[in-house]
Write a protein that holds these residues in place. Structure first.
Motif, PDB file in Angstrom:
ATOM      1  N   ASP A 106       3.381 -37.227  26.201  1.00  0.00           N
ATOM      2  CA  ASP A 106       4.492 -37.684  27.038  1.00  0.00           C
ATOM      3  C   ASP A 106       5.076 -38.999  26.517  1.00  0.00           C
ATOM      4  OD1 ASP A 106       4.102 -35.492  28.665  1.00  0.00           O
ATOM      5  OD2 ASP A 106       3.081 -36.603  30.255  1.00  0.00           O
ATOM      6  N   PHE A 107       4.218 -39.907  26.068  1.00  0.00           N
ATOM      7  CA  PHE A 107       4.716 -41.168  25.512  1.00  0.00           C
ATOM      8  C   PHE A 107       5.616 -40.916  24.309  1.00  0.00           C
ATOM      9  CE2 PHE A 107       1.347 -43.507  27.829  1.00  0.00           C
ATOM     10  CZ  PHE A 107       2.112 -44.570  28.282  1.00  0.00           C
ATOM     11  N   ILE A 153      -4.706 -42.597  24.864  1.00  0.00           N
ATOM     12  CA  ILE A 153      -3.496 -42.958  25.600  1.00  0.00           C
ATOM     13  C   ILE A 153      -3.048 -44.384  25.291  1.00  0.00           C
ATOM     14  CG2 ILE A 153      -4.572 -43.850  27.710  1.00  0.00           C
ATOM     15  CD1 ILE A 153      -2.461 -42.310  29.285  1.00  0.00           C
ATOM     16  N   THR A 154      -3.991 -45.294  25.027  1.00  0.00           N
ATOM     17  CA  THR A 154      -3.579 -46.666  24.713  1.00  0.00           C
ATOM     18  C   THR A 154      -2.888 -46.752  23.356  1.00  0.00           C
ATOM     19  OG1 THR A 154      -5.339 -47.549  26.108  1.00  0.00           O
ATOM     20  CG2 THR A 154      -4.315 -49.066  24.561  1.00  0.00           C
ATOM     21  N   PRO A 155      -3.420 -46.137  22.291  1.00  0.00           N
ATOM     22  CA  PRO A 155      -2.641 -46.100  21.055  1.00  0.00           C
ATOM     23  C   PRO A 155      -1.264 -45.472  21.237  1.00  0.00           C
ATOM     24  CG  PRO A 155      -4.890 -45.457  20.613  1.00  0.00           C
ATOM     25  CD  PRO A 155      -4.764 -45.568  22.113  1.00  0.00           C
ATOM     26  N   ALA A 156      -1.178 -44.406  22.036  1.00  0.00           N
ATOM     27  CA  ALA A 156       0.118 -43.769  22.270  1.00  0.00           C
ATOM     28  C   ALA A 156       1.069 -44.726  22.984  1.00  0.00           C
ATOM     29  CB  ALA A 156      -0.065 -42.497  23.087  1.00  0.00           C
ATOM     30  N   ARG A 157       0.569 -45.422  23.996  1.00  0.00           N
ATOM     31  CA  ARG A 157       1.380 -46.382  24.749  1.00  0.00           C
ATOM     32  C   ARG A 157       1.925 -47.483  23.847  1.00  0.00           C
ATOM     33  NH1 ARG A 157      -2.413 -48.356  28.427  1.00  0.00           N
ATOM     34  NH2 ARG A 157      -1.717 -46.938  30.071  1.00  0.00           N
ATOM     35  N   VAL A 445       4.657 -42.964  32.193  1.00  0.00           N
ATOM     36  CA  VAL A 445       5.075 -43.560  30.929  1.00  0.00           C
ATOM     37  C   VAL A 445       6.336 -44.400  31.049  1.00  0.00           C
ATOM     38  CG1 VAL A 445       3.984 -41.730  29.607  1.00  0.00           C
ATOM     39  CG2 VAL A 445       6.382 -41.487  30.276  1.00  0.00           C
ATOM     40  N   HIS A 446       7.208 -44.091  31.997  1.00  0.00           N
ATOM     41  CA  HIS A 446       8.478 -44.799  32.098  1.00  0.00           C
ATOM     42  C   HIS A 446       8.408 -46.006  33.027  1.00  0.00           C
ATOM     43  CE1 HIS A 446       8.352 -42.139  35.545  1.00  0.00           C
ATOM     44  NE2 HIS A 446       9.353 -42.808  36.094  1.00  0.00           N
ATOM     45  N   GLY A 458       3.370 -62.326  28.604  1.00  0.00           N
ATOM     46  CA  GLY A 458       4.721 -62.139  29.106  1.00  0.00           C
ATOM     47  C   GLY A 458       5.369 -60.825  28.735  1.00  0.00           C
ATOM     48  N   TYR A 459       4.778 -60.073  27.823  1.00  0.00           N
ATOM     49  CA  TYR A 459       5.362 -58.811  27.387  1.00  0.00           C
ATOM     50  C   TYR A 459       4.689 -57.642  28.099  1.00  0.00           C
ATOM     51  CZ  TYR A 459       7.390 -61.428  23.476  1.00  0.00           C
ATOM     52  OH  TYR A 459       8.094 -62.320  22.699  1.00  0.00           O
ATOM     53  N   LYS A 460       5.484 -56.863  28.820  1.00  0.00           N
ATOM     54  CA  LYS A 460       4.979 -55.659  29.476  1.00  0.00           C
ATOM     55  C   LYS A 460       4.865 -54.510  28.473  1.00  0.00           C
ATOM     56  CE  LYS A 460       5.139 -56.482  34.151  1.00  0.00           C
ATOM     57  NZ  LYS A 460       4.206 -56.022  35.186  1.00  0.00           N
ATOM     58  N   GLU A 461       4.104 -53.500  28.848  1.00  0.00           N
ATOM     59  CA  GLU A 461       4.063 -52.238  28.131  1.00  0.00           C
ATOM     60  C   GLU A 461       4.815 -51.197  28.948  1.00  0.00           C
ATOM     61  OE1 GLU A 461       0.117 -52.186  25.472  1.00  0.00           O
ATOM     62  OE2 GLU A 461      -0.300 -51.896  27.592  1.00  0.00           O
ATOM     63  N   GLN A 462       5.109 -50.065  28.314  1.00  0.00           N
ATOM     64  CA  GLN A 462       5.716 -48.893  28.938  1.00  0.00           C
ATOM     65  C   GLN A 462       7.170 -49.136  29.343  1.00  0.00           C
ATOM     66  OE1 GLN A 462       1.593 -46.943  30.711  1.00  0.00           O
ATOM     67  NE2 GLN A 462       3.322 -47.173  32.055  1.00  0.00           N
ATOM     68  N   GLY A 463       7.867 -48.048  29.683  1.00  0.00           N
ATOM     69  CA  GLY A 463       9.254 -48.130  30.079  1.00  0.00           C
ATOM     70  C   GLY A 463      10.110 -48.786  29.006  1.00  0.00           C
ATOM     71  N   ASP A 464      11.282 -49.256  29.395  1.00  0.00           N
ATOM     72  CA  ASP A 464      12.115 -49.949  28.419  1.00  0.00           C
ATOM     73  C   ASP A 464      11.778 -51.436  28.342  1.00  0.00           C
ATOM     74  OD1 ASP A 464      13.211 -50.837  30.785  1.00  0.00           O
ATOM     75  OD2 ASP A 464      15.186 -49.955  30.453  1.00  0.00           O
ATOM     76  N   GLU A 465      10.898 -51.924  29.232  1.00  0.00           N
ATOM     77  CA  GLU A 465      10.465 -53.323  29.178  1.00  0.00           C
ATOM     78  C   GLU A 465       9.765 -53.644  27.864  1.00  0.00           C
ATOM     79  OE1 GLU A 465      10.217 -56.349  31.070  1.00  0.00           O
ATOM     80  OE2 GLU A 465      12.049 -55.505  31.914  1.00  0.00           O
TER      81      GLU A 465
END
Length: 482
Positions: A106-107, A153-157, A445-446, A458-465
């Motif tokens: 999915d990622f 899943i973490t490598p994919a993220r 994932v989004h 300060g940096y998020k994971e996932q989505g467009d962030e």
């Protein structure tokens, strides 16, 4: 036992030195071996990444999207084999492993779609005959360090958005769980990812640490793991212009208010606490219960926990898997012993399970501890295992204070029928992820993912962030006409 290769510069290679991979359900015999790369091999990986980036950043985003989409398809086609290896190296149940493999695909699909979207913004400019815009560009070669608890899943993220936006990567999977990451790399390789864009470094961290972290070509580093290691890396990078994205520790709390649906809350908390044997970053490890319903909720919770079936992840009947390694098992048992010494009362569990074949594995019985006070280490320190601390409080205000009584701020949940209390909790809980009448884990994932305070950066994971980490912004002003 299988001898596996790793991916460097578009080729699958070995070195002659090996690392054994063990199944935590039975650690007597290795299930596979992976190459133990040397420092020189890691430098070669950076050489390949530098050349791969030069190609990939100029590759059409539509071609990048195609590679990611084809890789997602391959992951789904190979899902059964991949899930078996996730279970074999990590211990989680086959159901959890299948879910992880599906989410990894999915990622790739999500960021393939994002690669096709706009990459900048047209801005007004006060100057006449001037058009100004921004455009996003890839950073370069990024180091990806992933943990053992979610080895696929973490490598994919991390990798999917980096690759979608044109970066190259040197990827270091956890030493205990490299098989999953190699599956992910193979899907991308077979989908046509150009040589050098992704390089997988399997090896013992102590032997290759300097080559990994001190190379001048690192443009960014994304890491998931402990605060101790994350802070060491951050200090090491402190005087260099290297972006750092860290998903670190947590001490996640769920609040059960007096008006909650108690049976539903007990089921949700048990699932949030003991899925993957409590080895999720977002697992609930503290439960804050309004005193009026403390006894009833605790009884329901213990019933749910005692219904779990402890066993190997490969057994379809298993609902609670072993811990990922003897080291992790022993750490959790030490934390339990300390909690009891400090006065916590064991309501269920509290010990290793060494019955029959489980004597050869990393099993700890699911544990609920009552009479936990804020001065206990169990209340403050991350255990990362099937251990849940329960504490009674008087009212909403004290419950929120208990949630916020932590250096961490990753995830929290509240169970209530009062919509006003729910929204107050959303506003007042100091966490990056808030759930209402849901378990703390389970983010799609989004949805932007990441914590506050010592749980992250300060940096998020996932989505467009995540694009704030994986790209840089260039502003362009163009004068035209007279």
């Amino acid at each position: 036992m299988r001898n596996l290769e790793t991916l460097l510069g578009g080729e699958w290679v070995t070195t002659g030195e090996w690392i054994d991979v063990h199944d935590p359900a039975d650690v007597r015999t290795p299930v596979a071996r992976v190459p133990a790369l040397s420092a020189k091999d890691v430098t070669r990986a950076w050489d390949h990444a530098e050349r791969g980036f030069a190609v990939w950043k100029r590759t059409s985003p539509f071609e990048r999207a195609r590679v990611l989409t084809d890789a997602a398809r391959l992951l789904r086609e190979r899902l059964d084999d991949i899930a078996a290896d996730v279970t074999a190296e990590n211990g989680k149940t086959l159901a959890e492993a299948r879910g992880e493999a599906g989410k990894a695909a999915d990622f790739l699909d999500y960021y393939a779609g994002l690669a096709r979207q706009g990459y900048g913004t047209l801005l007004h400019d006060a100057r006449p005959n001037t058009r100004t815009h921004t455009q996003r560009e890839p950073l370069g070669a990024i180091l990806v360090i992933s943990p053992w608890n979610d080895p696929l899943i973490t490598p994919a993220r991390k990798l999917a958005p980096l690759l979608a936006t044109g970066n190259a990567a040197v990827f270091k999977p956890a030493t205990d769980t490299p098989l999953s990451g190699l599956h992910f790399a193979r899907a991308l390789h077979d989908a046509g990812l150009p040589a050098g864009v992704l390089n997988v470094v399997t090896g013992r961290t102590r032997e290759i640490e300097e080559a990994l972290l001190d190379d001048a070509r690192i443009a960014g580093l994304t890491f998931t793991g402990s605060n101790e290691v994350g802070n060491t890396i951050r200090r090491r990078l402190g005087d260099r212009n290297v972006r750092f994205q860290g998903e670190l520790g947590g001490k996640n709390a769920s609040v059960v208010l007096g008006d909650a649906d108690l049976p539903a809350a007990a089921k949700a908390v048990a699932a949030a606490s003991f899925g993957q044997a409590g080895q999720r970053c977002t697992a609930t490890s503290r439960v804050v219960v309004e005193r009026a319903v403390y006894e009833e909720f605790t009884r329901l919770l213990v019933t749910e926990v005692e219904a779990l079936t402890l066993g190997p992840g490969s057994d379809p009947a298993t609902t609670l898997c072993p811990l990922s390694s003897p080291r992790q098992r022993d750490s959790v048992l030490a934390d339990l012993e300390k909690a009891v010494r400090e006065g916590a009362r064991v309501l269920t569990g509290g010990e290793a399970d060494t019955e029959g074949e489980r004597a050869h594995g990393c099993y700890v019985r699911p544990t609920v501890l009552g009479e936990v006070t804020p001065d206990m280490a169990l209340w403050r320190d991350e255990v990362f295992g099937p251990v849940l601390a329960v504490r009674a409080v008087d009212g909403f205000t004290e419950a929120v204070a208990a949630v916020n009584d932590s250096v961490y701020g990753l995830a929290a949940a509240v169970f209530t029928r009062d919509i006003g209390a729910a929204y107050r909790f959303v506003d007042e809980a100091e966490c990056g992820q808030i759930a209402v009448n849901h378990p703390t884990p389970g983010w799609d994932v989004h949805l932007p993912f990441g914590g506050f305070h010592d749980s992250g950066t300060g940096y998020k994971e996932q989505g467009d962030e995540v694009l704030r980490f994986s790209t840089r912004v260039k502003t362009v002003a163009i004068h035209f006409g007279a």
